[in-house]
Motif scaffolding. Structure first.
Motif, PDB file in Angstrom:
ATOM      1  N   ALA A   1      -3.409   2.042  -7.164  1.00 49.07           N
ATOM      2  CA  ALA A   1      -4.056   3.232  -6.577  1.00 49.07           C
ATOM      3  C   ALA A   1      -3.724   4.503  -7.356  1.00 49.07           C
ATOM      4  CB  ALA A   1      -3.621   3.386  -5.116  1.00 49.07           C
TER       5      ALA A   1
ATOM      6  N   PRO B   1      -5.448  -1.219   0.256  1.00 46.90           N
ATOM      7  CA  PRO B   1      -4.619  -0.005   0.211  1.00 46.90           C
ATOM      8  C   PRO B   1      -5.486   1.247   0.165  1.00 46.90           C
ATOM      9  CG  PRO B   1      -3.870  -1.605  -1.431  1.00 46.90           C
ATOM     10  CD  PRO B   1      -5.182  -2.099  -0.904  1.00 46.90           C
ATOM     11  N   GLN B   2      -4.959   2.329   0.672  1.00 48.79           N
ATOM     12  CA  GLN B   2      -5.614   3.624   0.507  1.00 48.79           C
ATOM     13  C   GLN B   2      -5.756   3.916  -0.987  1.00 48.79           C
ATOM     14  OE1 GLN B   2      -3.015   6.254   2.673  1.00 48.79           O
ATOM     15  NE2 GLN B   2      -3.891   5.711   4.655  1.00 48.79           N
ATOM     16  N   GLY B   3      -6.889   4.470  -1.363  1.00 50.47           N
ATOM     17  CA  GLY B   3      -7.065   4.854  -2.760  1.00 50.47           C
ATOM     18  C   GLY B   3      -7.386   3.710  -3.699  1.00 50.47           C
ATOM     19  N   VAL B   4      -7.655   2.533  -3.160  1.00 48.20           N
ATOM     20  CA  VAL B   4      -7.987   1.359  -3.973  1.00 48.20           C
ATOM     21  C   VAL B   4      -9.358   0.839  -3.526  1.00 48.20           C
ATOM     22  CG1 VAL B   4      -7.404  -1.084  -4.375  1.00 48.20           C
ATOM     23  CG2 VAL B   4      -5.610   0.660  -4.454  1.00 48.20           C
ATOM     24  N   LEU B   5     -10.154   0.401  -4.496  1.00 43.48           N
ATOM     25  CA  LEU B   5     -11.425  -0.238  -4.196  1.00 43.48           C
ATOM     26  C   LEU B   5     -11.373  -1.675  -4.682  1.00 43.48           C
ATOM     27  CD1 LEU B   5     -14.316   0.118  -3.120  1.00 43.48           C
ATOM     28  CD2 LEU B   5     -15.031   0.633  -5.463  1.00 43.48           C
ATOM     29  N   ARG B   6     -11.354  -2.601  -3.747  1.00 45.66           N
ATOM     30  CA  ARG B   6     -11.360  -4.029  -4.087  1.00 45.66           C
ATOM     31  C   ARG B   6     -12.808  -4.521  -4.108  1.00 45.66           C
ATOM     32  NH1 ARG B   6      -6.561  -7.239  -3.337  1.00 45.66           N
ATOM     33  NH2 ARG B   6      -8.053  -8.969  -3.263  1.00 45.66           N
TER      34      ARG B   6
ATOM     35  N   PRO C   1       0.826  -1.211   0.000  1.00 46.57           N
ATOM     36  CA  PRO C   1       0.000   0.000   0.000  1.00 46.57           C
ATOM     37  C   PRO C   1       0.859   1.260   0.000  1.00 46.57           C
ATOM     38  CG  PRO C   1      -0.740  -1.543   1.693  1.00 46.57           C
ATOM     39  CD  PRO C   1       0.585  -2.044   1.187  1.00 46.57           C
TER      40      PRO C   1
ATOM     41  N   ASN D   1      -5.534  -2.456 -10.768  1.00 45.34           N
ATOM     42  CA  ASN D   1      -6.039  -1.727  -9.587  1.00 45.34           C
ATOM     43  C   ASN D   1      -4.931  -1.010  -8.815  1.00 45.34           C
ATOM     44  OD1 ASN D   1      -8.158  -0.762  -8.079  1.00 45.34           O
ATOM     45  ND2 ASN D   1      -8.921  -2.761  -7.438  1.00 45.34           N
TER      46      ASN D   1
ATOM     47  N   LEU E   1     -11.863   3.664   0.327  1.00 43.25           N
ATOM     48  CA  LEU E   1     -12.828   3.769  -0.763  1.00 43.25           C
ATOM     49  C   LEU E   1     -14.049   2.859  -0.642  1.00 43.25           C
ATOM     50  CD1 LEU E   1     -10.706   4.440  -3.970  1.00 43.25           C
ATOM     51  CD2 LEU E   1     -11.518   5.997  -2.205  1.00 43.25           C
TER      52      LEU E   1
ATOM     53  N   TYR F   1      -5.874   5.562 -10.693  1.00 45.37           N
ATOM     54  CA  TYR F   1      -7.291   5.952 -10.763  1.00 45.37           C
ATOM     55  C   TYR F   1      -7.424   7.313 -11.446  1.00 45.37           C
ATOM     56  CZ  TYR F   1      -9.132   2.264  -7.631  1.00 45.37           C
ATOM     57  OH  TYR F   1      -9.525   1.071  -7.081  1.00 45.37           O
TER      58      TYR F   1
ATOM     59  N   ARG G   1      -7.678  11.827   0.035  1.00 45.55           N
ATOM     60  CA  ARG G   1      -6.763  11.821   1.190  1.00 45.55           C
ATOM     61  C   ARG G   1      -7.579  11.506   2.437  1.00 45.55           C
ATOM     62  NH1 ARG G   1      -4.136  17.525  -0.168  1.00 45.55           N
ATOM     63  NH2 ARG G   1      -3.325  16.957  -2.213  1.00 45.55           N
TER      64      ARG G   1
ATOM     65  N   PHE H   1     -15.616  -4.577  -1.102  1.00 43.13           N
ATOM     66  CA  PHE H   1     -16.818  -3.787  -1.369  1.00 43.13           C
ATOM     67  C   PHE H   1     -18.076  -4.627  -1.168  1.00 43.13           C
ATOM     68  CE2 PHE H   1     -20.046  -2.128  -4.282  1.00 43.13           C
ATOM     69  CZ  PHE H   1     -20.025  -0.766  -4.026  1.00 43.13           C
TER      70      PHE H   1
ATOM     71  N   TYR I   1     -17.497   4.645  -1.955  1.00 45.42           N
ATOM     72  CA  TYR I   1     -18.275   4.255  -3.134  1.00 45.42           C
ATOM     73  C   TYR I   1     -19.611   3.620  -2.782  1.00 45.42           C
ATOM     74  CZ  TYR I   1     -15.322   6.096  -6.654  1.00 45.42           C
ATOM     75  OH  TYR I   1     -14.676   6.993  -7.467  1.00 45.42           O
TER      76      TYR I   1
END
Lengths: 316, 316
Positions: free
Chosen positions: A283, B180-185, A180, A281, B24, A286, B61, B189, B28
């Motif tokens: 980060a 991770p920050q900034g990632v959407l798995r 990450p 994916n 995220l 995006y 952020r 989800f 989302y």
């Protein structure tokens, strides 16, 4: 697969980290080496550790104003300095002064640029196509630790190259993940450190006159990118499908699912041939409208890297 | 383990995401529900989806000026507005108007706050100790999907609670990782979405007069935090040991390694009793001087949650 091949020992070598300030493997390796540079010394040269983007590193972000690793174009590097320049343009010009100038005889011989990705890419080398010296380095690293899997990712810049390694005569990105942003994993840190050491060992062997035989190797050549499904206002309408997530470098067949929409439906890959997704994916991508990059798997033949003493002399 | 237990149906329920703008999952889900709120409706109530920190979410952020999820103190919530207020202080006051005021009869009945962590914490519920209603919710969720592992993390605020759920009469944080920050798995989800649905189902059952029996449950009670080893200038001198990395909720014995220093040495855990680390190597906690939190594992007895119809009437 031929040029540029160095015909002289590589004396001026840099190891750069923090080109993206939240990729902590390179950040902390470089910080460590700035205090303890002995690890980067070899009999024929000493590599210079460089924290490439100190301002972004200080705030643990990829960049402050723009992506530094897209800023090493001749346009940015030769633009006249102005007070409102983006930070990374100023910094790229500084690095170009220190390590270049790009394309000149004075430029550094080699830059190893250290990166991390949130994608499940293991240990990957990213290099420009047709650079046989870097290919020999990758081969050497593979042979050093045959139990590990390495992937070679080739790109052919459509225009001029814009990454930090392009400032030097030769260069390569080491990309390790998944990690990450803003996290330092000990396993990735120690493997990255070992790979840097082996890279310097390879250069040392080359400098001492070692020849490296020709070989065939499997590489992934980057084709183009695929964006996330998005709503009208630009937000995601779905994300990477569970069947694609974490499957970097594995074959993606036509008709296989690539995205899971929030409404429950699947989006299928509508290409007509198998590709190999990478940076799935990630980060940082995006905002670049990239859910993954497609690549093609191919075998390339790399010619022998002759010993320095066997370098051709100029014709009379 | 008794109070506060609601004695009336829960009509005013909020599901909040993006309290941290780079986590995220919640971001989302909330964006989706703002367009399609039907998923949050139940016969006896409709939950309100709220994007808690839109400014931080817009720039991906954790926060803009300060951590929103530490800003719901009476001091911040009641301070007189000033032009140079941190964004999150203004936003906390807005949310307190919408969902509180904190500690008042008008406050929302329940807030479910959605979070992601880079730590390997699976599915965790974070709640204030002695809240039996939330414990029954956790128990219900565990029984809905017995094949999954859930961990209950209890905290006892040393002073007043400062998180977003504290604005409501009852509340809980759902914490899922690693992501991770900034990632959407997609996997995280969909699991988060299912847990929100089950949470609303539980509230619906309670509102309809369902009683829930007493039970014993294993919880992890947060003790204190351990910082990274650091250099004199505050940078890391090492990171989480490979033997501790990813082992959230597993026992850490005295003498076991907790950090790997960059000089190669190990740092051992010098406590005198076994603890259970959580939030191991969470990206957001580097700046908070937290490499992990220690917790104690214990079994608590949760009294029955009586049916609403059995609520005591006021004495004459």
């Amino acid at each position: 697969c031929a040029l540029p091949t160095p015909w002289e020992p590589l004396r001026r070598v840099a190891v750069t980290g923090g080109t993206h300030g939240n990729e902590l493997g390179g950040v902390y390796l470089v910080r460590h080496w700035l205090q303890a540079p002995g690890e980067l010394q070899r009999p024929s040269f000493s590599a210079t550790p460089i924290l490439a983007n100190p301002a972004a590193t200080a705030v643990c972000r990829r960049y402050v104003d723009q992506d530094l690793n897209r800023t090493f174009t001749n346009t940015f590097l030769t633009s006249k300095a102005a007070p409102d320049d983006p930070y990374e343009v100023t910094r790229a010009q500084e690095l170009n002064q220190q390590l270049g100038p790009k394309g000149s005889d004075q430029a550094f011989d080699f830059i190893l640029d250290l990166h991390n990705t949130t994608a499940n890419m293991g240990t990957s080398f990213i290099l420009e196509a047709k650079i046989s010296f870097s290919m020999h380095l990758c081969r050497y690293l593979q042979l050093q630790s045959p139990e590990l899997t390495y992937s070679i990712l080739e790109y052919q810049a459509p225009g001029e190259t814009n990454g930090l390694p392009s400032v030097a005569k030769n260069g390569i990105c080491l990309e390790m993940g998944p990690q990450p942003q803003g996290v330092l994993r000990a396993d990735i840190f120690s493997r990255m450190r070992a790979l840097v050491a082996s890279t310097l060992d390879f250069i040392e062997l080359f400098n001492r006159g070692t020849a490296f035989p020709a070989f065939d190797v499997e590489v992934y050549r980057i084709l183009d990118s695929v964006d996330f499904p998005r709503t009208e206002d630009g937000h995601l309408a779905g994300t990477v499908h569970p069947q694609l997530q974490d499957r970097d470098f594995e074959p993606l067949l036509p008709g296989a699912p690539i995205f899971k929409l929030f409404n429950g439906k699947d989006v299928l890959y509508d290409g007509d041939s198998t590709v190999y997704p990478v940076f799935i994916n990630e980060a940082a991508y995006y905002e670049k409208s990239v859910a993954f990059l497609k690549s093609r798997k191919l075998t390339v033949s790399v010619p022998a890297l002759p010993a320095l003493t066997a370098a051709p002399t100029l014709a009379p």
